[in-house]
Design a protein around this motif. Structure first.
Motif, PDB file in Angstrom:
ATOM      1  N   LYS A   1      53.631   1.009 -45.222  1.00 36.01           N
ATOM      2  CA  LYS A   1      54.965   1.595 -45.248  1.00 36.01           C
ATOM      3  C   LYS A   1      55.829   0.908 -44.210  1.00 36.01           C
ATOM      4  O   LYS A   1      55.321   0.287 -43.277  1.00 36.01           O
ATOM      5  CB  LYS A   1      54.919   3.087 -44.983  1.00 36.01           C
ATOM      6  CG  LYS A   1      54.478   3.424 -43.578  1.00 36.01           C
ATOM      7  CD  LYS A   1      54.613   4.886 -43.309  1.00 36.01           C
ATOM      8  CE  LYS A   1      54.054   5.308 -41.963  1.00 36.01           C
ATOM      9  NZ  LYS A   1      53.793   4.298 -40.984  1.00 36.01           N
TER      10      LYS A   1
ATOM     11  N   GLN B   1      62.062   5.330 -45.045  1.00 33.83           N
ATOM     12  CA  GLN B   1      61.133   4.231 -45.217  1.00 33.83           C
ATOM     13  C   GLN B   1      60.547   4.288 -46.627  1.00 33.83           C
ATOM     14  O   GLN B   1      60.693   5.288 -47.324  1.00 33.83           O
ATOM     15  CB  GLN B   1      59.992   4.319 -44.194  1.00 33.83           C
ATOM     16  CG  GLN B   1      60.451   4.164 -42.765  1.00 33.83           C
ATOM     17  CD  GLN B   1      59.285   4.136 -41.799  1.00 33.83           C
ATOM     18  OE1 GLN B   1      58.294   4.837 -41.968  1.00 33.83           O
ATOM     19  NE2 GLN B   1      59.402   3.320 -40.761  1.00 33.83           N
ATOM     20  N   SER B   2      59.900   3.192 -47.011  1.00 30.86           N
ATOM     21  CA  SER B   2      59.199   3.137 -48.288  1.00 30.86           C
ATOM     22  C   SER B   2      57.736   2.843 -48.022  1.00 30.86           C
ATOM     23  O   SER B   2      57.400   2.049 -47.138  1.00 30.86           O
ATOM     24  CB  SER B   2      59.772   2.035 -49.180  1.00 30.86           C
ATOM     25  OG  SER B   2      60.983   2.432 -49.753  1.00 30.86           O
ATOM     26  N   GLY B   3      56.883   3.487 -48.800  1.00 35.87           N
ATOM     27  CA  GLY B   3      55.452   3.262 -48.698  1.00 35.87           C
ATOM     28  C   GLY B   3      54.856   2.954 -50.055  1.00 35.87           C
ATOM     29  O   GLY B   3      55.439   3.295 -51.087  1.00 35.87           O
TER      30      GLY B   3
ATOM     31  N   VAL C   1      59.466   9.147 -45.872  1.00 35.76           N
ATOM     32  CA  VAL C   1      58.837   8.029 -46.579  1.00 35.76           C
ATOM     33  C   VAL C   1      58.749   8.345 -48.067  1.00 35.76           C
ATOM     34  O   VAL C   1      58.110   9.326 -48.456  1.00 35.76           O
ATOM     35  CB  VAL C   1      57.423   7.738 -46.027  1.00 35.76           C
ATOM     36  CG1 VAL C   1      56.805   6.529 -46.739  1.00 35.76           C
ATOM     37  CG2 VAL C   1      57.456   7.521 -44.523  1.00 35.76           C
TER      38      VAL C   1
ATOM     39  N   CYS D   1      56.868  12.008 -51.608  1.00 38.08           N
ATOM     40  CA  CYS D   1      57.374  11.623 -50.298  1.00 38.08           C
ATOM     41  C   CYS D   1      56.700  12.479 -49.230  1.00 38.08           C
ATOM     42  O   CYS D   1      56.074  13.495 -49.531  1.00 38.08           O
ATOM     43  CB  CYS D   1      58.883  11.762 -50.226  1.00 38.08           C
ATOM     44  SG  CYS D   1      59.469  13.452 -50.333  1.00 38.08           S
TER      45      CYS D   1
ATOM     46  N   TYR E   1      61.167  10.561 -39.810  1.00 35.02           N
ATOM     47  CA  TYR E   1      61.027   9.521 -40.830  1.00 35.02           C
ATOM     48  C   TYR E   1      60.698  10.171 -42.164  1.00 35.02           C
ATOM     49  O   TYR E   1      59.778  10.981 -42.246  1.00 35.02           O
ATOM     50  CB  TYR E   1      59.916   8.532 -40.459  1.00 35.02           C
ATOM     51  CG  TYR E   1      60.283   7.643 -39.303  1.00 35.02           C
ATOM     52  CD1 TYR E   1      60.832   6.381 -39.524  1.00 35.02           C
ATOM     53  CD2 TYR E   1      60.097   8.058 -37.995  1.00 35.02           C
ATOM     54  CE1 TYR E   1      61.177   5.566 -38.459  1.00 35.02           C
ATOM     55  CE2 TYR E   1      60.435   7.253 -36.930  1.00 35.02           C
ATOM     56  CZ  TYR E   1      60.975   6.007 -37.162  1.00 35.02           C
ATOM     57  OH  TYR E   1      61.322   5.205 -36.110  1.00 35.02           O
TER      58      TYR E   1
ATOM     59  N   ASN F   1      60.337   0.097 -42.937  1.00 30.84           N
ATOM     60  CA  ASN F   1      61.771   0.253 -43.123  1.00 30.84           C
ATOM     61  C   ASN F   1      62.274  -0.475 -44.357  1.00 30.84           C
ATOM     62  O   ASN F   1      61.705  -1.481 -44.785  1.00 30.84           O
ATOM     63  CB  ASN F   1      62.513  -0.246 -41.888  1.00 30.84           C
ATOM     64  CG  ASN F   1      62.231   0.608 -40.680  1.00 30.84           C
ATOM     65  OD1 ASN F   1      62.041   1.815 -40.791  1.00 30.84           O
ATOM     66  ND2 ASN F   1      62.190  -0.013 -39.513  1.00 30.84           N
TER      67      ASN F   1
ATOM     68  N   THR G   1      66.862   8.370 -52.132  1.00 25.49           N
ATOM     69  CA  THR G   1      66.422   7.323 -51.215  1.00 25.49           C
ATOM     70  C   THR G   1      67.325   6.108 -51.302  1.00 25.49           C
ATOM     71  O   THR G   1      67.366   5.307 -50.377  1.00 25.49           O
ATOM     72  CB  THR G   1      64.953   6.909 -51.466  1.00 25.49           C
ATOM     73  OG1 THR G   1      64.814   6.491 -52.818  1.00 25.49           O
ATOM     74  CG2 THR G   1      64.009   8.037 -51.148  1.00 25.49           C
TER      75      THR G   1
END
Length: 142
Positions: free
Chosen positions: A56, A25-27, A104, A90, A102, A58, A11
């Protein structure tokens, strides 16, 4: 190398994903341990469909994925706390056929405080639930 370390290294190399029409993306999987010892997790309503989700979004340029997850948790839910630097897992999703897939990366955030004022206040509903109930709510039927 642990699975979380491998995912974290992947990531961090966002350009690799973008070249294959992926958006990274990050959550944040937000949880709290209540005074009674009960663990609860945070679920949020999405702004567009009202489905239940985790915070979550960008990852900004030159931002570490775990820091993006922490930022998103505050912006979307007004929660702050201690976040783990390695992802716990993820998932991927598609918003529409014309958009990229996407990916995540999900980071565990132990919530220590809930703020009254935050960017998306009034746009989302937040609720604390036992993990099994929260998992059932966020399950994607697709």
């Amino acid at each position: 190398m642990a699975a979380g370390e491998h995912l974290s290294k992947r990531t961090d190399r966002i350009a690799d994903f973008r070249q294959y029409r992926h958006a990274v993306q990050s959550g944040a999987m937000c949880y709290s341990v209540r005074q009674s010892g009960v663990i609860e997790t945070l679920s949020l309503s999405s702004r567009d469909t009202g489905r239940w989700i985790i915070p979550k979004g960008n990852i900004d340029e030159d931002e570490r994925p775990y820091k993006a997850a922490k930022r998103e948790a505050f912006e979307e839910a007004g929660v702050v706390g201690k976040i783990k630097k390695l992802p716990i897992g993820c998932y991927s999703y598609v918003k529409s056929p014309s958009k990229p897939v996407y990916l995540v990366a999900v980071f565990l955030l132990r919530v220590t405080d809930e703020e009254d004022e935050f960017r998306e206040k009034g746009q989302r509903i937040r609720q604390w639930l036992p993990p099994s109930e929260a998992a059932a709510l966020v399950a994607d039927p697709n």
